[in-house]
Design a protein around this motif. Sequence first.
Motif, mmCIF file in Angstrom:
data_model
loop_
_atom_site.group_PDB
_atom_site.id
_atom_site.type_symbol
_atom_site.label_atom_id
_atom_site.label_comp_id
_atom_site.label_asym_id
_atom_site.label_seq_id
_atom_site.Cartn_x
_atom_site.Cartn_y
_atom_site.Cartn_z
ATOM 1 N N GLY A 13 86.594 36.747 42.144
ATOM 2 C CA GLY A 13 86.527 38.030 42.215
ATOM 3 C C GLY A 13 87.114 38.790 43.208
ATOM 4 N N CYS A 14 86.856 39.950 43.262
ATOM 5 C CA CYS A 14 87.114 41.026 44.639
ATOM 6 C C CYS A 14 87.076 42.507 44.218
ATOM 7 C CB CYS A 14 88.169 40.683 45.500
ATOM 8 S SG CYS A 14 89.297 39.721 45.169
ATOM 9 N N SER A 15 87.471 43.238 45.477
ATOM 10 C CA SER A 15 87.421 44.890 45.104
ATOM 11 C C SER A 15 88.744 45.295 45.994
ATOM 12 C CB SER A 15 86.118 45.515 45.730
ATOM 13 O OG SER A 15 86.191 45.362 46.873
ATOM 14 N N LEU A 77 90.777 40.281 43.434
ATOM 15 C CA LEU A 77 91.564 39.382 44.100
ATOM 16 C C LEU A 77 90.480 38.531 44.831
ATOM 17 C CD1 LEU A 77 94.280 37.878 45.046
ATOM 18 C CD2 LEU A 77 94.082 39.558 47.102
ATOM 19 N N ALA A 78 90.657 37.362 44.577
ATOM 20 C CA ALA A 78 90.144 36.134 45.320
ATOM 21 C C ALA A 78 91.027 35.323 45.886
ATOM 22 C CB ALA A 78 89.177 35.515 44.397
ATOM 23 N N LEU A 79 90.837 34.797 47.182
ATOM 24 C CA LEU A 79 91.320 33.850 47.901
ATOM 25 C C LEU A 79 90.790 32.621 48.100
ATOM 26 C CD1 LEU A 79 93.105 36.042 50.814
ATOM 27 C CD2 LEU A 79 93.951 35.474 48.268
ATOM 28 N N ARG A 96 85.811 36.445 47.397
ATOM 29 C CA ARG A 96 86.167 37.854 46.667
ATOM 30 C C ARG A 96 86.405 38.935 47.858
ATOM 31 N NH1 ARG A 96 82.674 41.111 42.086
ATOM 32 N NH2 ARG A 96 83.511 43.081 42.643
ATOM 33 N N VAL A 97 87.708 39.156 47.730
ATOM 34 C CA VAL A 97 88.336 39.965 48.827
ATOM 35 C C VAL A 97 87.614 41.676 48.785
ATOM 36 C CG1 VAL A 97 90.570 40.787 50.008
ATOM 37 C CG2 VAL A 97 90.318 38.644 49.008
ATOM 38 N N ASP A 134 94.780 29.086 47.972
ATOM 39 C CA ASP A 134 95.343 29.552 46.481
ATOM 40 C C ASP A 134 94.774 31.115 46.514
ATOM 41 O OD1 ASP A 134 96.099 29.638 43.996
ATOM 42 O OD2 ASP A 134 94.563 28.114 43.424
ATOM 43 N N TRP A 135 95.219 31.790 45.371
ATOM 44 C CA TRP A 135 94.894 32.909 45.277
ATOM 45 C C TRP A 135 94.597 33.209 43.796
ATOM 46 C CZ3 TRP A 135 98.011 35.711 41.937
ATOM 47 C CH2 TRP A 135 99.231 35.612 41.886
ATOM 48 N N THR A 136 93.725 33.989 43.130
ATOM 49 C CA THR A 136 93.378 34.452 41.812
ATOM 50 C C THR A 136 93.425 35.943 41.841
ATOM 51 O OG1 THR A 136 92.381 32.206 41.686
ATOM 52 C CG2 THR A 136 92.173 33.883 39.750
#
Length: 163
Positions: A13-15, A77-79, A96-97, A134-136
Amino acid sequence: MRPLTASLLLGLGCSLSVPKSAPTPQTAPNDAGFTAYADSQSSCVQTLIAPSVAQARATYPQARHKFATGLPTGFHLALTTQVHDDSGRFEQVFIRVDSIVNGRVFGIINNDIYVVHGYHAYMPYEFAEDALLDWTITDLSGIEVEGNFVGKFLDTFRGRPPC
């Protein structure tokens, strides 16, 4: 033998770069996690994932650019990085960025913590970008649409890596 963890229990997740409000936890796809109970298992897992980590790091600048210029509404974006505790255990987690500033990533831990002490889901966390594994990028329903190279590779072992 104390559990040494290569626990790769991943959440997502992220914002956007500057959050408009507190991040809302998002249900993440489940990756197959596992625990390594010996230094040799942990080393083996780190060796196994090295090509996937290299692929994630090589493609991260494009993902970072997409994040910086604004992901579509509801996309996040999640790292992936590791958190460590005083007993030497570690666990890989999704962050979650919320923002990335001067090489530092700011966000929340967006998955449950099973092995390390002193961390919990949804707590604020920051780390240096060079600790990225990693990133997603996920869509508004939490489904991964890009990245997750390490997670996809580990999923092929169905929780039982050949170590």
